[in-house]
Scaffold this motif. Structure first.
Motif, PDB file in Angstrom:
ATOM      1  N   VAL A  84       0.881  -1.095   0.040  1.00 25.96           N
ATOM      2  CA  VAL A  84       0.073  -0.037   0.008  1.00 25.96           C
ATOM      3  C   VAL A  84       0.721   1.198  -0.015  1.00 25.96           C
ATOM      4  CG1 VAL A  84      -1.777   1.457   1.249  1.00 25.96           C
ATOM      5  CG2 VAL A  84      -1.937  -1.116   1.094  1.00 25.96           C
ATOM      6  N   MET A  85       1.648   1.407   0.953  1.00 26.20           N
ATOM      7  CA  MET A  85       2.534   2.639   0.945  1.00 26.20           C
ATOM      8  C   MET A  85       3.745   2.638  -0.268  1.00 26.20           C
ATOM      9  SD  MET A  85       1.255   4.362   3.643  1.00 26.20           S
ATOM     10  CE  MET A  85       2.600   5.542   3.593  1.00 26.20           C
ATOM     11  N   GLY A  86       4.160   1.624  -0.482  1.00 28.00           N
ATOM     12  CA  GLY A  86       4.885   1.377  -1.583  1.00 28.00           C
ATOM     13  C   GLY A  86       4.140   2.067  -3.126  1.00 28.00           C
ATOM     14  N   SER A  87       2.848   1.399  -3.321  1.00 27.97           N
ATOM     15  CA  SER A  87       2.180   1.880  -4.162  1.00 27.97           C
ATOM     16  C   SER A  87       1.898   3.533  -4.512  1.00 27.97           C
ATOM     17  CB  SER A  87       0.987   1.083  -4.345  1.00 27.97           C
ATOM     18  OG  SER A  87       1.301  -0.156  -4.639  1.00 27.97           O
ATOM     19  N   MET A  88       1.781   3.883  -3.078  1.00 28.21           N
ATOM     20  CA  MET A  88       1.370   5.580  -2.921  1.00 28.21           C
ATOM     21  C   MET A  88       2.795   6.158  -3.169  1.00 28.21           C
ATOM     22  SD  MET A  88      -0.724   5.682   0.800  1.00 28.21           S
ATOM     23  CE  MET A  88      -0.736   7.569   0.829  1.00 28.21           C
ATOM     24  N   GLN A  89       4.040   5.812  -2.925  1.00 25.15           N
ATOM     25  CA  GLN A  89       4.969   6.315  -3.397  1.00 25.15           C
ATOM     26  C   GLN A  89       5.352   6.264  -4.812  1.00 25.15           C
ATOM     27  OE1 GLN A  89       7.119   8.527  -1.850  1.00 25.15           O
ATOM     28  NE2 GLN A  89       6.907   7.995   0.344  1.00 25.15           N
ATOM     29  N   VAL A  90       4.951   5.067  -5.407  1.00 22.07           N
ATOM     30  CA  VAL A  90       5.390   5.184  -6.672  1.00 22.07           C
ATOM     31  C   VAL A  90       4.339   6.053  -7.619  1.00 22.07           C
ATOM     32  CG1 VAL A  90       4.702   3.707  -8.762  1.00 22.07           C
ATOM     33  CG2 VAL A  90       6.080   2.683  -6.784  1.00 22.07           C
ATOM     34  N   CYS A  91       2.969   6.093  -7.153  1.00 20.55           N
ATOM     35  CA  CYS A  91       2.059   6.990  -7.861  1.00 20.55           C
ATOM     36  C   CYS A  91       2.493   8.485  -7.757  1.00 20.55           C
ATOM     37  CB  CYS A  91       0.696   6.716  -7.376  1.00 20.55           C
ATOM     38  SG  CYS A  91      -0.154   5.297  -7.927  1.00 20.55           S
ATOM     39  N   ALA A  92       3.030   8.875  -6.530  1.00 20.02           N
ATOM     40  CA  ALA A  92       3.461  10.294  -6.211  1.00 20.02           C
ATOM     41  C   ALA A  92       4.521  10.565  -6.995  1.00 20.02           C
ATOM     42  CB  ALA A  92       3.720  10.287  -4.605  1.00 20.02           C
ATOM     43  N   ALA A  93       5.396   9.656  -7.170  1.00 25.08           N
ATOM     44  CA  ALA A  93       6.593  10.075  -8.074  1.00 25.08           C
ATOM     45  C   ALA A  93       6.239  10.089  -9.522  1.00 25.08           C
ATOM     46  CB  ALA A  93       7.530   8.414  -7.897  1.00 25.08           C
ATOM     47  N   CYS A  94       5.394   9.181 -10.039  1.00 29.80           N
ATOM     48  CA  CYS A  94       5.025   9.466 -11.372  1.00 29.80           C
ATOM     49  C   CYS A  94       4.348  10.661 -11.615  1.00 29.80           C
ATOM     50  CB  CYS A  94       3.804   8.256 -11.863  1.00 29.80           C
ATOM     51  SG  CYS A  94       4.716   6.671 -11.780  1.00 29.80           S
ATOM     52  N   GLN A  95       3.463  11.240 -10.673  1.00 22.70           N
ATOM     53  CA  GLN A  95       2.803  12.521 -10.693  1.00 22.70           C
ATOM     54  C   GLN A  95       3.631  13.781 -10.882  1.00 22.70           C
ATOM     55  OE1 GLN A  95      -0.172  12.788  -7.737  1.00 22.70           O
ATOM     56  NE2 GLN A  95      -0.344  15.225  -8.176  1.00 22.70           N
ATOM     57  N   ARG A  96       4.817  13.536 -10.122  1.00 20.37           N
ATOM     58  CA  ARG A  96       5.831  14.522  -9.986  1.00 20.37           C
ATOM     59  C   ARG A  96       6.602  14.559 -11.175  1.00 20.37           C
ATOM     60  NH1 ARG A  96       5.854  13.414  -4.252  1.00 20.37           N
ATOM     61  NH2 ARG A  96       7.943  12.089  -4.518  1.00 20.37           N
ATOM     62  N   SER A  97       6.924  13.421 -11.952  1.00 21.53           N
ATOM     63  CA  SER A  97       8.030  13.348 -13.047  1.00 21.53           C
ATOM     64  C   SER A  97       7.211  13.782 -14.452  1.00 21.53           C
ATOM     65  CB  SER A  97       8.449  11.916 -13.090  1.00 21.53           C
ATOM     66  OG  SER A  97       9.381  11.796 -14.202  1.00 21.53           O
ATOM     67  N   PRO A  98       7.661  14.526 -15.077  1.00 27.64           N
ATOM     68  CA  PRO A  98       6.956  15.079 -16.308  1.00 27.64           C
ATOM     69  C   PRO A  98       6.971  13.966 -17.546  1.00 27.64           C
ATOM     70  CG  PRO A  98       8.741  16.454 -15.853  1.00 27.64           C
ATOM     71  CD  PRO A  98       8.363  15.799 -14.790  1.00 27.64           C
ATOM     72  N   SER A  99       8.200  13.177 -17.143  1.00 27.35           N
ATOM     73  CA  SER A  99       8.555  12.118 -18.395  1.00 27.35           C
ATOM     74  C   SER A  99       7.639  11.014 -18.276  1.00 27.35           C
ATOM     75  CB  SER A  99      10.151  11.869 -18.048  1.00 27.35           C
ATOM     76  OG  SER A  99      10.234  10.923 -16.846  1.00 27.35           O
ATOM     77  N   VAL A 100       7.018  10.899 -17.248  1.00 27.22           N
ATOM     78  CA  VAL A 100       6.147   9.551 -17.044  1.00 27.22           C
ATOM     79  C   VAL A 100       4.917   9.871 -18.082  1.00 27.22           C
ATOM     80  CG1 VAL A 100       4.773   8.004 -15.483  1.00 27.22           C
ATOM     81  CG2 VAL A 100       7.111   8.730 -14.994  1.00 27.22           C
ATOM     82  N   LYS A 101       4.672   8.871 -19.016  1.00 34.07           N
ATOM     83  CA  LYS A 101       3.202   8.949 -19.830  1.00 34.07           C
ATOM     84  C   LYS A 101       2.674   7.619 -19.594  1.00 34.07           C
ATOM     85  CE  LYS A 101       4.793  12.743 -21.454  1.00 34.07           C
ATOM     86  NZ  LYS A 101       4.136  13.991 -20.774  1.00 34.07           N
ATOM     87  N   ARG A 102       3.166   6.643 -18.945  1.00 30.95           N
ATOM     88  CA  ARG A 102       2.240   5.375 -18.960  1.00 30.95           C
ATOM     89  C   ARG A 102       2.602   4.692 -17.569  1.00 30.95           C
ATOM     90  NH1 ARG A 102       2.936   1.261 -22.432  1.00 30.95           N
ATOM     91  NH2 ARG A 102       0.641   0.708 -22.062  1.00 30.95           N
ATOM     92  N   LEU A 103       1.371   4.241 -16.858  1.00 34.80           N
ATOM     93  CA  LEU A 103       1.540   3.409 -15.666  1.00 34.80           C
ATOM     94  C   LEU A 103       0.952   2.065 -15.998  1.00 34.80           C
ATOM     95  CD1 LEU A 103       2.594   2.834 -12.681  1.00 34.80           C
ATOM     96  CD2 LEU A 103       0.556   4.325 -12.164  1.00 34.80           C
TER      97      LEU A 103
END
Length: 331
Positions: A84-103
């Motif tokens: 749960v906490m790991g997934s929250m961190q991954v989602c937060a990291a993706c949200q902050r990174s402009p390079s991420v286009k797919r999850l």
């Protein structure tokens, strides 16, 4: 299993510029060799370090397969935190990174739960009639919620969730494989659930398919057809042991050795009522078709997975004929 072997497949694809593998544990040496040119980072995804890695490597596609820890580890507060906490961190990291286009999220059919009121087939839009309240099913429902939230906040990120059916195969160790390899298999008295399986190779192929060019959305992934639990046990040459539902997990635990993936009490409902997925969207929208059917998956697991029969198939057929003949006489 899924994350490591998926990295190996992606690293072998010349059309992919760079593959970065992340885990809190160092992979086995044989798996590291299979991963080839992929770079490995030892990172705990519960820590903000994951955001630095995604941004630093200019990642455009993130595959979150870490929930596969559920296959072999006993559920505990630490594992729940990782999921749960790991997934929250991954989602937060993706949200902050402009390079991420797919999850891409590796989820499970466990999110549908299991009850006597379930439909014959669960489609992606069908809500669980009785949502899991504990264990991995509950964790995955929460994780899927975080991923959907990311999709709403960053609409430029395409989110794909794959709900994999119960996996079987000669290499992967899951609770279902451990359960079916028991010479005497405890079952819930009075119930014979319909089951559906996904071959380990098809699970890998599906993850590769959505990573390389799959569509956004939520997709059930499962082999064609169903098999009753009693049929699966007979096919393996093992003996069913009907027990009250409350004793299924404890008795199974007594029969398993310490190295096996333990059956949890939260899975009693599944082994009572079963669970079957509608895979229409997988075939029509995602454009993916598993190579193995449910029955072929079971047979390959039995043939190559080291399953030792207690009673051969010919003896089972002879016994079934005798039982059917006796039933006919009583009628």
């Amino acid at each position: 299993f899924l994350g490591g072997y998926l990295v190996a497949r992606l690293a072998a694809n010349p059309g992919i510029e760079r593959v970065v593998a992340v885990d809190s544990r160092i992979p086995r040496k044989d798996l590291m060799r299979r991963m080839g040119r992929a770079e490995f980072l030892r990172i705990d995804i519960r820590r903000p370090t994951i955001a630095k890695a995604i941004a630093g490597y200019d990642i455009d596609t993130v595959v979150h397969a870490a929930t596969s820890v559920m296959d072999t580890a006993p559920h505990s507060a630490a594992i729940k935190e990782f999921n749960v906490m790991g997934s929250m961190q991954v989602c937060a990291a993706c949200q902050r990174s402009p390079s991420v286009k797919r999850l891409i999220l590796r989820s499970s059919a466990m999110v549908y739960g299991a009850s006597s009121h379930d439909p014959s087939h669960f489609s992606e839009e069908t809500s669980a009639r009785r949502e899991p309240t504990r264990g991995y099913g509950r964790d995955l429902l929460d994780v899927e919620g975080y991923v959907r939230g990311l999709g709403r906040r960053r609409q430029d990120i395409h989110v794909t969730t794959v709900r994999l059916q119960a996996m079987l195969g000669p290499r992967i160790n899951t609770r279902m494989s451990s359960y079916l390899t028991l010479p005497v298999v405890p079952t819930v008295f009075g119930f014979d659930p319909r089951l559906q399986f996904l071959h380990e190779e098809d699970a890998l192929a599906a993850m590769e398919h959505v990573t390389v060019g799959g569509r956004a959305g939520t997709f059930n992934i499962a082999g064609e057809g169903v098999v009753n639990l009693s049929q699966a046990i007979r096919r393996a040459g093992h003996i069913p042991l009907p027990v009250p539902s409350g004793l299924l997990a404890p008795i199974t635990g007594v029969l398993q050795d310490l190295r096996s993936a333990k059956l949890r009490s939260s899975q009693t409902e599944y082994l009572t009522y079963g669970r079957v997925l509608d895979t229409t969207r997988m075939r029509t929208e995602l454009g993916f078709a598993p190579r193995y059917s449910t029955l072929e998956t079971l047979d390959d697991f039995i043939e190559r997975g080291g399953v030792e029969p207690v009673i051969d198939s010919a003896s089972w057929r002879a016994l079934e004929r005798r039982v059917n003949g006796l039933a006919h006489q009583l009628q």
